[in-house]
Design an enzyme around this catalytic site. Sequence first.
Site, PDB file in Angstrom:
ATOM      1  N   HIS A   9      50.557  36.276  34.637  1.00 37.30           N
ATOM      2  CA  HIS A   9      49.801  37.478  34.983  1.00 37.30           C
ATOM      3  C   HIS A   9      50.465  38.283  36.045  1.00 37.30           C
ATOM      4  O   HIS A   9      51.210  37.645  37.106  1.00 37.30           O
ATOM      5  CB  HIS A   9      48.374  37.381  35.307  1.00 37.30           C
ATOM      6  CG  HIS A   9      47.884  36.406  36.370  1.00 37.30           C
ATOM      7  ND1 HIS A   9      47.886  35.121  35.911  1.00 37.30           N
ATOM      8  CD2 HIS A   9      47.690  36.599  37.605  1.00 37.30           C
ATOM      9  CE1 HIS A   9      47.607  34.519  37.013  1.00 37.30           C
ATOM     10  NE2 HIS A   9      47.589  35.478  38.122  1.00 37.30           N
ATOM     11  N   GLU A  45      37.690  39.141  38.754  1.00 41.32           N
ATOM     12  CA  GLU A  45      38.728  39.523  38.041  1.00 41.32           C
ATOM     13  C   GLU A  45      38.647  39.900  36.534  1.00 41.32           C
ATOM     14  O   GLU A  45      37.732  39.727  36.074  1.00 41.32           O
ATOM     15  CB  GLU A  45      39.967  38.329  38.024  1.00 41.32           C
ATOM     16  CG  GLU A  45      39.464  37.071  37.235  1.00 41.32           C
ATOM     17  CD  GLU A  45      40.730  35.995  37.110  1.00 41.32           C
ATOM     18  OE1 GLU A  45      41.114  35.848  38.306  1.00 41.32           O
ATOM     19  OE2 GLU A  45      40.926  35.852  36.047  1.00 41.32           O
ATOM     20  N   GLN A  56      46.271  41.484  35.679  1.00 44.99           N
ATOM     21  CA  GLN A  56      44.900  40.979  36.292  1.00 44.99           C
ATOM     22  C   GLN A  56      44.498  41.818  37.368  1.00 44.99           C
ATOM     23  O   GLN A  56      45.073  42.204  38.544  1.00 44.99           O
ATOM     24  CB  GLN A  56      45.249  39.701  36.859  1.00 44.99           C
ATOM     25  CG  GLN A  56      43.913  38.934  37.482  1.00 44.99           C
ATOM     26  CD  GLN A  56      44.555  37.605  38.350  1.00 44.99           C
ATOM     27  OE1 GLN A  56      45.208  37.526  39.195  1.00 44.99           O
ATOM     28  NE2 GLN A  56      43.890  36.467  37.671  1.00 44.99           N
ATOM     29  N   HIS A  80      49.962  39.491  43.500  1.00 41.82           N
ATOM     30  CA  HIS A  80      50.850  38.168  43.196  1.00 41.82           C
ATOM     31  C   HIS A  80      51.122  38.106  41.943  1.00 41.82           C
ATOM     32  O   HIS A  80      50.758  38.909  41.042  1.00 41.82           O
ATOM     33  CB  HIS A  80      50.123  36.869  43.589  1.00 41.82           C
ATOM     34  CG  HIS A  80      48.738  36.775  42.619  1.00 41.82           C
ATOM     35  ND1 HIS A  80      47.397  37.171  43.097  1.00 41.82           N
ATOM     36  CD2 HIS A  80      48.544  35.951  41.460  1.00 41.82           C
ATOM     37  CE1 HIS A  80      46.596  36.596  42.006  1.00 41.82           C
ATOM     38  NE2 HIS A  80      47.349  35.803  41.061  1.00 41.82           N
ATOM     39  N   GLU A 130      51.808  32.392  41.972  1.00 44.09           N
ATOM     40  CA  GLU A 130      50.896  31.341  41.631  1.00 44.09           C
ATOM     41  C   GLU A 130      51.378  30.477  40.260  1.00 44.09           C
ATOM     42  O   GLU A 130      51.967  31.300  39.563  1.00 44.09           O
ATOM     43  CB  GLU A 130      49.451  32.260  41.188  1.00 44.09           C
ATOM     44  CG  GLU A 130      48.305  31.371  40.703  1.00 44.09           C
ATOM     45  CD  GLU A 130      47.266  32.064  40.073  1.00 44.09           C
ATOM     46  OE1 GLU A 130      47.277  33.383  40.201  1.00 44.09           O
ATOM     47  OE2 GLU A 130      46.033  31.519  39.811  1.00 44.09           O
TER      48      GLU A 130
HETATM   49 CO    CO Z   1      46.350  35.093  39.574  1.00 40.06          CO
END
Ligand code: CO
Length: 134
Positions: A9, A45, A56, A80, A130
């Site tokens: 994502h 989210e 996301q 991110h 991530e």
């Molecule tokens: Co994330």
Amino acid sequence: MSELTEIDHVAIAVLDLDAAIAYYEQTFGCTVAHREIVEKDGVEEALLAVADSYVQLLTPTRDDSPVAKYLANQGEGLHHVGYRVADCAAALDRVKAAGHRVIDEVPRPGSRGTTVAFVHPKTAFGTLIELVQE
Ligand code: CO
């Protein structure tokens, strides 16, 4: 072969989650595949499917959440990138063994039942990374 198998994502911090969802639905025909409040991280989210990956949309649920601080400092935008890995612990260990900074010393539960770990942007050329194990 890359340890990063796919982009899981791309996370975007937003002030108004419903407005951001409506934007992606109405402008690009996206649909919400998953929506979740992650109380521990102080975020809500929404995941919108893009092929096998997701956009996301992230919004804070309380003032002291890291995403609230991010929005206060940086405003809305890219937060991110989540990469899929086969083994989150092994991937994290390689980052640490190379002397790079991490945020999570060990993997932890993420949303959707995933196992995740965050790598610090300071030694990752300015991007919060991530690692996502499904
Ligand atoms: Co994330």
